[in-house]
Design a protein around this motif. Sequence first.
Motif, PDB file in Angstrom:
ATOM      1  N   ARG A  97      36.154  23.113  -0.412  1.00 16.88           N
ATOM      2  CA  ARG A  97      36.543  24.313  -0.941  1.00 16.88           C
ATOM      3  C   ARG A  97      37.946  24.747  -0.993  1.00 16.88           C
ATOM      4  NH1 ARG A  97      32.770  28.084   3.522  1.00 16.88           N
ATOM      5  NH2 ARG A  97      30.815  26.717   3.183  1.00 16.88           N
ATOM      6  N   GLY A  98      38.679  23.477  -0.837  1.00 16.41           N
ATOM      7  CA  GLY A  98      40.169  23.448  -1.136  1.00 16.41           C
ATOM      8  C   GLY A  98      41.012  24.603   0.077  1.00 16.41           C
ATOM      9  N   LEU A  99      40.318  24.574   1.231  1.00 15.93           N
ATOM     10  CA  LEU A  99      40.939  25.421   2.359  1.00 15.93           C
ATOM     11  C   LEU A  99      42.136  24.528   2.486  1.00 15.93           C
ATOM     12  CD1 LEU A  99      37.663  26.633   4.369  1.00 15.93           C
ATOM     13  CD2 LEU A  99      39.002  27.675   2.483  1.00 15.93           C
ATOM     14  N   PRO A 100      43.274  25.468   3.209  1.00 15.52           N
ATOM     15  CA  PRO A 100      44.365  24.899   3.754  1.00 15.52           C
ATOM     16  C   PRO A 100      44.471  23.893   4.842  1.00 15.52           C
ATOM     17  CG  PRO A 100      44.532  27.318   3.374  1.00 15.52           C
ATOM     18  CD  PRO A 100      43.323  26.917   3.223  1.00 15.52           C
ATOM     19  N   LEU A 101      44.987  22.886   4.920  1.00 21.36           N
ATOM     20  CA  LEU A 101      44.639  22.012   5.858  1.00 21.36           C
ATOM     21  C   LEU A 101      45.362  22.083   7.131  1.00 21.36           C
ATOM     22  CD1 LEU A 101      45.614  18.459   3.722  1.00 21.36           C
ATOM     23  CD2 LEU A 101      43.381  19.442   4.487  1.00 21.36           C
ATOM     24  N   ARG A 102      46.212  23.078   7.142  1.00 22.95           N
ATOM     25  CA  ARG A 102      46.591  23.395   8.593  1.00 22.95           C
ATOM     26  C   ARG A 102      45.562  24.310   9.349  1.00 22.95           C
ATOM     27  NH1 ARG A 102      48.962  27.026   4.543  1.00 22.95           N
ATOM     28  NH2 ARG A 102      48.594  29.178   4.633  1.00 22.95           N
ATOM     29  N   GLN A 103      44.602  24.860   8.600  1.00 19.20           N
ATOM     30  CA  GLN A 103      43.639  25.440   9.344  1.00 19.20           C
ATOM     31  C   GLN A 103      42.725  24.483   9.652  1.00 19.20           C
ATOM     32  OE1 GLN A 103      41.586  28.478   6.617  1.00 19.20           O
ATOM     33  NE2 GLN A 103      43.516  29.574   5.898  1.00 19.20           N
ATOM     34  N   LEU A 104      42.444  23.395   9.057  1.00 18.57           N
ATOM     35  CA  LEU A 104      41.599  22.391   9.448  1.00 18.57           C
ATOM     36  C   LEU A 104      42.117  21.580  10.615  1.00 18.57           C
ATOM     37  CD1 LEU A 104      39.171  20.441   9.222  1.00 18.57           C
ATOM     38  CD2 LEU A 104      40.756  18.914   7.750  1.00 18.57           C
ATOM     39  N   GLY A 106      34.891  19.152   8.413  1.00 19.51           N
ATOM     40  CA  GLY A 106      35.997  19.141   7.668  1.00 19.51           C
ATOM     41  C   GLY A 106      35.826  18.903   6.215  1.00 19.51           C
ATOM     42  N   SER A 107      34.552  18.160   5.928  1.00 18.01           N
ATOM     43  CA  SER A 107      34.227  18.127   4.353  1.00 18.01           C
ATOM     44  C   SER A 107      34.267  19.501   3.691  1.00 18.01           C
ATOM     45  CB  SER A 107      32.843  17.332   4.060  1.00 18.01           C
ATOM     46  OG  SER A 107      32.879  15.981   4.882  1.00 18.01           O
ATOM     47  N   ASN A 108      33.547  20.481   4.133  1.00 21.14           N
ATOM     48  CA  ASN A 108      33.390  21.740   3.405  1.00 21.14           C
ATOM     49  C   ASN A 108      34.622  22.451   3.412  1.00 21.14           C
ATOM     50  OD1 ASN A 108      30.275  21.743   2.720  1.00 21.14           O
ATOM     51  ND2 ASN A 108      30.032  21.752   5.207  1.00 21.14           N
ATOM     52  N   ASP A 109      35.560  22.095   4.289  1.00 22.64           N
ATOM     53  CA  ASP A 109      36.968  22.655   4.177  1.00 22.64           C
ATOM     54  C   ASP A 109      37.529  22.078   2.927  1.00 22.64           C
ATOM     55  OD1 ASP A 109      36.212  22.690   7.166  1.00 22.64           O
ATOM     56  OD2 ASP A 109      38.102  23.693   7.228  1.00 22.64           O
TER      57      ASP A 109
END
Length: 203
Positions: free
Chosen positions: A101-108, A95-98
């Motif tokens: 990179r500012g990736l959407p939390l719904r993807q996480l 999750g840290s790299n998500d």
Amino acid sequence: MLLAGVGQAQPARAPVPQAATTRTVLVMGDSLSAAYGMPASQGWVALTADRIAREHPGWRVVNASISGETSAGGAARIIDELLRHRPAVVVIELGSNDALRGLPLRQLRRNLGYMIGAAHHIGAEVLLVGMRMPPNLGAEYTRNFERTFRWLAELFDVRLLPFLLQPIAGDRDAFQADNLHPTPAAQPRLRDHVWPALEPLLD
């Protein structure tokens, strides 16, 4: 002649000894679990494996962590790792790299949920290891990132370690020059932090 022994009592055979069953802890993580910047033997996962070998014979640890891994990468690899190792316990530290990179939390949420579901499908217990991030992407993103791990733990009824770096977060000397990755000297503190959450799953 070939039938001469049919129907006659046969000498008892000694039971064949059964090979000891080794159960596996599978760790799916990123650089924090892959011992970035140091020999793998110095990382908290390897130190945990040493402790398990001493205190819980019959268990082994497989570290399938990859530096730079996102939750999407973990979700893409989880089935192969589960089929290869058939773990009884899966530790998910992603999750840290998500967040970096500012990736959407719904993807996480979707990716980690998929990994937990896959582990449960083969009967494995799960330890979900959470993280916290500095508010670079805004306070709302930071709060919701942290809440994601609690939400998933409650939804899937899995054990949660809320923050891997809790014991060293305020100690600058515990981090390498990048201020992101713990030093070798800090790894025993991470091992001891993870242990109370992991050990009950080894019973």
